[in-house]
Scaffold this motif. Structure first.
Motif, mmCIF file in Angstrom:
data_model
loop_
_atom_site.group_PDB
_atom_site.id
_atom_site.type_symbol
_atom_site.label_atom_id
_atom_site.label_comp_id
_atom_site.label_asym_id
_atom_site.label_seq_id
_atom_site.Cartn_x
_atom_site.Cartn_y
_atom_site.Cartn_z
ATOM 1 N N ALA A 236 -6.821 -7.780 -19.623
ATOM 2 C CA ALA A 236 -6.225 -9.062 -19.219
ATOM 3 C C ALA A 236 -5.409 -8.888 -17.945
ATOM 4 O O ALA A 236 -4.643 -7.942 -17.812
ATOM 5 C CB ALA A 236 -5.348 -9.589 -20.348
ATOM 6 N N LEU A 237 -5.595 -9.813 -17.019
ATOM 7 C CA LEU A 237 -4.833 -9.788 -15.762
ATOM 8 C C LEU A 237 -3.510 -10.522 -15.957
ATOM 9 O O LEU A 237 -3.452 -11.509 -16.688
ATOM 10 C CB LEU A 237 -5.606 -10.519 -14.664
ATOM 11 C CG LEU A 237 -6.982 -9.983 -14.313
ATOM 12 C CD1 LEU A 237 -7.722 -10.997 -13.428
ATOM 13 C CD2 LEU A 237 -6.861 -8.643 -13.592
ATOM 14 N N PHE A 238 -2.475 -10.061 -15.271
ATOM 15 C CA PHE A 238 -1.230 -10.831 -15.213
ATOM 16 C C PHE A 238 -1.385 -11.891 -14.131
ATOM 17 O O PHE A 238 -1.829 -11.582 -13.023
ATOM 18 C CB PHE A 238 -0.046 -9.931 -14.859
ATOM 19 C CG PHE A 238 0.269 -8.907 -15.908
ATOM 20 C CD1 PHE A 238 0.328 -9.260 -17.244
ATOM 21 C CD2 PHE A 238 0.500 -7.585 -15.558
ATOM 22 C CE1 PHE A 238 0.617 -8.318 -18.226
ATOM 23 C CE2 PHE A 238 0.790 -6.630 -16.524
ATOM 24 C CZ PHE A 238 0.849 -6.998 -17.857
ATOM 25 N N ALA B 265 0.530 -23.637 -17.752
ATOM 26 C CA ALA B 265 -0.822 -23.063 -17.701
ATOM 27 C C ALA B 265 -0.873 -21.697 -18.407
ATOM 28 O O ALA B 265 -1.932 -21.078 -18.497
ATOM 29 C CB ALA B 265 -1.262 -22.921 -16.243
ATOM 30 N N GLY B 266 0.289 -21.212 -18.874
ATOM 31 C CA GLY B 266 0.306 -19.942 -19.609
ATOM 32 C C GLY B 266 0.588 -18.740 -18.726
ATOM 33 O O GLY B 266 0.440 -17.598 -19.150
ATOM 34 N N TYR B 267 0.990 -18.982 -17.466
ATOM 35 C CA TYR B 267 1.360 -17.859 -16.602
ATOM 36 C C TYR B 267 2.853 -17.631 -16.817
ATOM 37 O O TYR B 267 3.670 -18.481 -16.464
ATOM 38 C CB TYR B 267 1.073 -18.164 -15.127
ATOM 39 C CG TYR B 267 -0.312 -18.738 -14.880
ATOM 40 C CD1 TYR B 267 -1.371 -18.412 -15.738
ATOM 41 C CD2 TYR B 267 -0.574 -19.594 -13.824
ATOM 42 C CE1 TYR B 267 -2.634 -18.938 -15.539
ATOM 43 C CE2 TYR B 267 -1.843 -20.125 -13.618
ATOM 44 C CZ TYR B 267 -2.857 -19.801 -14.482
ATOM 45 O OH TYR B 267 -4.106 -20.324 -14.288
ATOM 46 N N GLY B 268 3.200 -16.486 -17.369
ATOM 47 C CA GLY B 268 4.591 -16.272 -17.781
ATOM 48 C C GLY B 268 5.518 -15.889 -16.650
ATOM 49 O O GLY B 268 6.641 -15.437 -16.870
ATOM 50 N N VAL C 290 -3.295 -8.038 -10.947
ATOM 51 C CA VAL C 290 -2.418 -9.212 -10.863
ATOM 52 C C VAL C 290 -3.071 -10.264 -9.974
ATOM 53 O O VAL C 290 -3.605 -9.947 -8.905
ATOM 54 C CB VAL C 290 -1.037 -8.826 -10.265
ATOM 55 C CG1 VAL C 290 -0.170 -10.063 -10.067
ATOM 56 C CG2 VAL C 290 -0.316 -7.816 -11.154
ATOM 57 N N MET C 291 -3.012 -11.515 -10.425
ATOM 58 C CA MET C 291 -3.498 -12.644 -9.624
ATOM 59 C C MET C 291 -2.307 -13.553 -9.338
ATOM 60 O O MET C 291 -1.484 -13.782 -10.219
ATOM 61 C CB MET C 291 -4.521 -13.462 -10.419
ATOM 62 C CG MET C 291 -5.859 -12.810 -10.579
ATOM 63 S SD MET C 291 -6.811 -12.875 -9.055
ATOM 64 C CE MET C 291 -7.145 -14.616 -8.964
ATOM 65 N N MET C 292 -2.245 -14.083 -8.134
ATOM 66 C CA MET C 292 -1.115 -14.949 -7.788
ATOM 67 C C MET C 292 -1.614 -16.263 -7.196
ATOM 68 O O MET C 292 -1.443 -16.507 -5.999
ATOM 69 C CB MET C 292 -0.200 -14.254 -6.787
ATOM 70 C CG MET C 292 0.307 -12.908 -7.261
ATOM 71 S SD MET C 292 1.828 -12.377 -6.461
ATOM 72 C CE MET C 292 1.482 -12.588 -4.750
ATOM 73 N N PRO C 293 -2.227 -17.120 -8.005
ATOM 74 C CA PRO C 293 -2.723 -18.386 -7.453
ATOM 75 C C PRO C 293 -1.573 -19.273 -6.977
ATOM 76 O O PRO C 293 -0.500 -19.294 -7.584
ATOM 77 C CB PRO C 293 -3.440 -19.025 -8.647
ATOM 78 C CG PRO C 293 -2.820 -18.411 -9.846
ATOM 79 C CD PRO C 293 -2.437 -17.011 -9.455
ATOM 80 N N GLY D 81 -15.193 -10.246 -15.669
ATOM 81 C CA GLY D 81 -15.041 -9.997 -17.107
ATOM 82 C C GLY D 81 -13.581 -9.938 -17.542
ATOM 83 O O GLY D 81 -13.281 -9.771 -18.720
ATOM 84 N N ARG D 82 -12.661 -10.095 -16.608
ATOM 85 C CA ARG D 82 -11.232 -10.026 -16.962
ATOM 86 C C ARG D 82 -10.727 -11.383 -17.460
ATOM 87 O O ARG D 82 -11.148 -12.431 -16.969
ATOM 88 C CB ARG D 82 -10.389 -9.642 -15.735
ATOM 89 C CG ARG D 82 -10.664 -8.256 -15.180
ATOM 90 C CD ARG D 82 -9.897 -7.203 -15.939
ATOM 91 N NE ARG D 82 -9.827 -5.958 -15.206
ATOM 92 C CZ ARG D 82 -10.153 -4.766 -15.704
ATOM 93 N NH1 ARG D 82 -10.616 -4.654 -16.938
ATOM 94 N NH2 ARG D 82 -10.022 -3.672 -14.975
ATOM 95 N N THR D 83 -9.783 -11.328 -18.420
ATOM 96 C CA THR D 83 -9.177 -12.553 -18.935
ATOM 97 C C THR D 83 -7.741 -12.671 -18.412
ATOM 98 O O THR D 83 -7.294 -11.821 -17.660
ATOM 99 C CB THR D 83 -9.151 -12.527 -20.479
ATOM 100 O OG1 THR D 83 -8.437 -11.352 -20.865
ATOM 101 C CG2 THR D 83 -10.553 -12.494 -21.056
ATOM 102 N N VAL D 84 -7.031 -13.723 -18.862
ATOM 103 C CA VAL D 84 -5.647 -13.933 -18.427
ATOM 104 C C VAL D 84 -4.702 -13.530 -19.551
ATOM 105 O O VAL D 84 -4.901 -13.926 -20.701
ATOM 106 C CB VAL D 84 -5.389 -15.424 -18.108
ATOM 107 C CG1 VAL D 84 -3.986 -15.625 -17.556
ATOM 108 C CG2 VAL D 84 -6.427 -15.966 -17.160
ATOM 109 N N ALA D 85 -3.684 -12.745 -19.224
ATOM 110 C CA ALA D 85 -2.656 -12.387 -20.212
ATOM 111 C C ALA D 85 -1.719 -13.583 -20.349
ATOM 112 O O ALA D 85 -0.794 -13.728 -19.575
ATOM 113 C CB ALA D 85 -1.894 -11.160 -19.747
ATOM 114 N N LYS D 86 -1.984 -14.457 -21.305
ATOM 115 C CA LYS D 86 -1.220 -15.716 -21.410
ATOM 116 C C LYS D 86 0.208 -15.488 -21.883
ATOM 117 O O LYS D 86 0.450 -14.694 -22.805
ATOM 118 C CB LYS D 86 -1.924 -16.677 -22.384
ATOM 119 C CG LYS D 86 -3.268 -17.193 -21.870
ATOM 120 C CD LYS D 86 -3.083 -18.345 -20.893
ATOM 121 C CE LYS D 86 -4.445 -18.815 -20.378
ATOM 122 N NZ LYS D 86 -4.386 -19.808 -19.325
#
Ligand code: 5AD
Length: 375
Positions: free
Chosen positions: A50-52, A99-102, A310-313, A352-357
Motif C-alpha cells: 500500500a502506498l502512502f 478521501a482517506g489520505y491521513g 508515496v503519492m502526493m496528488p 498493482g499498489r493500493t492506498v494505505a487508507k
C-alpha cells in the motif's frame, strides 16, 4: 576484483561509489527494467503493497527568492500571484482526509515575514483541530514545505501542528554540488547558499521534524558523480523522506539558454536515480514527483514501479493550479471531480499498489529511530 554481473549487483545491500555510478548510468532497456524490478521488490519488502497518499495543497505562489530554475521566482512579473485563505486550506485538507489520505502537505513560495509565519501557524493548527474532529485521535500527518526558516519558526509551526510524531518538513537540497548549487541559485542579493541549506536541515532535525529532502535530476551541468554524492548525502544525514524529480526548463525562469536533457534519457535517469536511492535506502519514504508526469502521461506510476512509496496528488482549489507553475507544462493533475478516485484506479491498474487508507504514513526510518508503532 572482477565486476559482478548486473543481477548480482542489484541484490547487494552495500554499494561502492563505482556500483552506484554503474547503476545510475544504465541505459539498456532490459538492464533498466531489472534495476526497477529490484527496487520495486525492495519497496514491497519494507513498505508492503500500500502506498502512502498525502493531499498536496499549494497555498501560495508568492516568493521572495530568485532561484534561476524556478518559474515562481520573484523577478517573474508575468505570473499572477495568489494566496489561499485559511478556510480554503482547511477545506482542501478536509477533502484529502475524507478521501482517506491521513496526511496533508502544505507547500508554497518562500517568505519569512511575521504575517506569513503567523498565517501558516493558524492554518496548520486549524487542520490539526479539524482532523481530530474527523476521528484522527492524535491528529493527521502534516508536512510543511516553505523553504529555509529560523529554528524558532520551525518550532512554532511544529507546536501548531499538534501531533509531534507526524510532523514533517520537505526542504530539497536541489543538488549537493556547491558550484552547481551556486550557479542555479544566482548571485543576487537574495541568493541561496548550500551550507545554509544544510544548517536548515539540521535545525529541522533538532526541532523534531521528520526530515525530507531531495534533488533535481538532469540539471544542466550535473554529472553522474554529483548524483552519487547526493545519494551518499541522504544516507549520511539519515534522511526520512526523499522527493526527487527531473529538472524541467521553465520559460518564465532564468535558465532557458542552458537547455534541458532530452525527455527519454531524462525519464530514464530519473527512474534510475529513484531506483538506486531505494536500493541504498530501503527504509525511507520516496515520493513520486509531479514533475515525472510532464515527461510521461503515467510518470508517477513509473516512479512507483521504480521504488517510490508515496503519492502526493494535488487537492488544492482548481482555480489556482495553473498559477503554481514551477516549470513548463507542469501537469495540472487531479483537476476534475473524482480525479483522485480515477488516479487511485490507474495507479492500481498500472502498478498493482493500493492506498494505505487513513494512515499517517511516517517513514519506517523515523519510526524505528523513535520506536514508534505503524501509524
Ligand atoms: N524543474 C523541476 N523541478 C523544479 N522545482 C522548481 N523549479 C523546477 C524546475 N524547473 C522544484 C524544486 C523545488 C520544488 C518545490 O520544485 O526542486 O524544491
Amino acid at each position: 576484483m572482477t565486476t559482478p554481473d548486473l543481477e548480482t549487483l542489484v541484490c547487494q545491500t552495500r554499494f561502492s561509489d563505482d556500483d552506484l555510478r554503474r547503476l545510475l548510468s544504465l541505459s539498456d532497456e532490459n538492464d533498466c527494467n531489472l534495476l526497477y524490478r529490484k527496487a520495486f521488490e525492495q519497496t514491497s519488502k519494507w513498505h508492503g503493497n500500500a502506498l502512502f497518499w498525502r493531499g498536496l495543497i499549494e497555498i501560495s505562489n508568492i516568493c521572495t527568492y530568485d532561484c534561476r530554475y524556478c518559474g515562481l521566482r520573484k523577478s517573474n512579473h508575468r505570473l499572477h500571484r495568489y494566496a489561499l485563505s485559511v478556510d480554503e486550506i482547511v477545506d482542501a485538507a478536509t477533502c484529502a482526509l475524507e478521501a482517506g489520505y491521513g496526511s496533508v502537505v502544505l507547500q508554497g513560495g518562500e517568505r519569512t515575514d511575521p504575517k506569513f509565519i503567523g498565517f501558516v501557524s493558524e492554518a496548520v493548527a486549524a487542520i490539526h483541530e479539524k482532523s481530530r474532529r474527523m476521528g484522527f485521535k492524535r491528529g493527521c500527518g502534516i508536512t510543511l514545505s516553505f523553504g529555509e526558516q529560523s529554528i524558532e519558526t520551525y518550532q512554532r509551526w511544529k507546536d501548531a501542528a499538534g501531533n509531534p510524531d507526524a510532523v514533517r518538513y520537505l526542504l530539497r537540497l536541489e543538488t549537493t554540488n556547491p558550484i552547481l548549487f551556486r550557479h542555479i541559485h544566482g548571485n543576487g542579493p537574495r541568493k541561496k547558499i548550500l551550507a545554509e541549506r544544510f544548517l536548515a536541515l539540521h535545525d529541522l532535525r533538532t526541532a523534531g521534524y521528520q526530515v525530507g529532502t531531495g534533488v533535481m535530476i538532469g540539471i544542466p551541468g550535473q554529472t553522474v558523480d554529483d548524483l552519487v554524492k547526493d545519494i551518499r548525502t541522504f544516507e549520511r544525514m539519515d534522511i526520512d523522506m526523499i522527493g526527487m524529480g527531473p529538472y524541467l526548463v521553465s520559460r518564465q525562469a532564468d535558465m532557458v539558454a542552458e537547455g534541458m536533457m532530452p525527455e527519454e534519457p531524462l525519464l530514464r535517469l530519473s527512474r534510475n536515480m529513484i531506483a538506486v536511492t531505494r536500493l541504498v535506502l530501503p527504509k525511507c519514504n520516496i515520493a513520486a514527483a509531479t514533475a515525472l508526469e510532464t515527461l510521461h502521461k503515467s510518470g508517477r506510476a513509473l516512479g512507483v514501479l521504480s521504488g517510490c512509496n508515496v503519492m502526493m496528488p494535488n487537492i488544492g482549489p482548481t482555480r489556482v493550479r495553473g498559477d503554481y507553475s514551477l516549470y513548463d507544462r507542469k501537469a495540472v493533475t487531479e483537476s476534475e471531480a473524482n480525479a483522485n478516485v480515477a488516479l487511485e484506479k490507474s495507479i492500481l491498474q498500472l502498478t498493482g499498489r493500493t492506498v494505505a487508507k487513513n494512515r499517517l504514513g511516517s517513514s519506517l526510518l523515523f519510526r524505528e529511530r523513535h520506536r514508534l508503532l505503524p501509524d
